[in-house]
Design an enzyme around this catalytic site. Sequence first.
Site, short mmCIF file in Angstrom:
data_model
loop_
_atom_site.label_atom_id
_atom_site.label_comp_id
_atom_site.label_asym_id
_atom_site.label_seq_id
_atom_site.Cartn_x
_atom_site.Cartn_y
_atom_site.Cartn_z
N SER A 116 0.72 -1.33 -0.06
CA SER A 116 -0.05 0.04 0.15
C SER A 116 0.91 1.19 -0.23
O SER A 116 1.56 1.47 -1.25
CB SER A 116 -1.00 -0.11 1.31
OG SER A 116 -1.93 0.94 0.95
N ASP A 170 -10.12 -4.28 -4.59
CA ASP A 170 -9.30 -3.93 -3.58
C ASP A 170 -10.13 -2.40 -3.15
O ASP A 170 -10.52 -1.68 -3.91
CB ASP A 170 -8.19 -3.18 -3.86
CG ASP A 170 -7.18 -2.81 -2.61
OD1 ASP A 170 -7.79 -2.08 -1.90
OD2 ASP A 170 -6.19 -3.16 -2.41
N HIS A 203 -8.19 -5.37 0.84
CA HIS A 203 -6.94 -4.72 0.80
C HIS A 203 -5.95 -5.32 1.82
O HIS A 203 -5.59 -4.87 2.98
CB HIS A 203 -7.25 -3.11 1.46
CG HIS A 203 -6.04 -2.38 1.40
ND1 HIS A 203 -5.43 -2.03 0.09
CD2 HIS A 203 -5.22 -1.62 2.32
CE1 HIS A 203 -4.48 -1.13 0.33
NE2 HIS A 203 -4.43 -1.14 1.56
#
EC number: 3.1.2.-
Length: 224
Positions: A116, A170, A203
């Site tokens: 991320s 996601d 995620h």
Amino acid sequence: MTAKLNSVIINPSVAHTATVIFLHGLGDSGQGWSFMANTWSNFKHIKWIFPNAPSIPVTVNNGMKMPAWYDIYSFADMKREDENGILRSAGQLHELIDAELALGIPSDRILIGGFSQGCMVSLYAGLTYPKRLAGIMGHSGFLPLASKFPSALSRVAKEIPILLTYMTEDPIVPSVLSSASAKYLINNLQLKCLDRPFEGDAHSLSSESFMAMYKFTQTVIGSP
């Protein structure tokens, strides 16, 4: 000189000939990703570095402090970016790489990556670092500060293998951003990027993306 990062370090059990530096995501810690070193224990020659992001005010967290590589203004508009924060964190990653070079590890034996936010910082840092790295790998991210490219691209960036994995649904970092970045890296910047989407709506790191990262690590620095 930027502030030195506190890191979780797992040293190799044999002669140190390669290093992985992996950056966590928003609100996490280096400890949260140290399982990679334990799971991939066959890489006995690799030193693992899992830096901890500083605790800073984060806009999407109502301005409250949390571990973050840079501020996030809105999850709905992720193209509005904290340029200063991204550049600061990329500089800190460059310093971690420099420290490994000072220990005698060649730059092309240093693999960087992240999840991320950590993926995004790693992409920017790796593509702007002046020496050829072993590779860049990331999950659930995209290239930040894209308007700075191609001018910000290092002269050796086209020699660096890149792996970008992401989940198709996601909920935090839309796959369209990851996919667009992969295509931009491949088609516009002509970089050696592997575009690897996986089915899923979380995620987080899936078993498939984890295996893809393992195989990538094996390819670029797996041999002592």
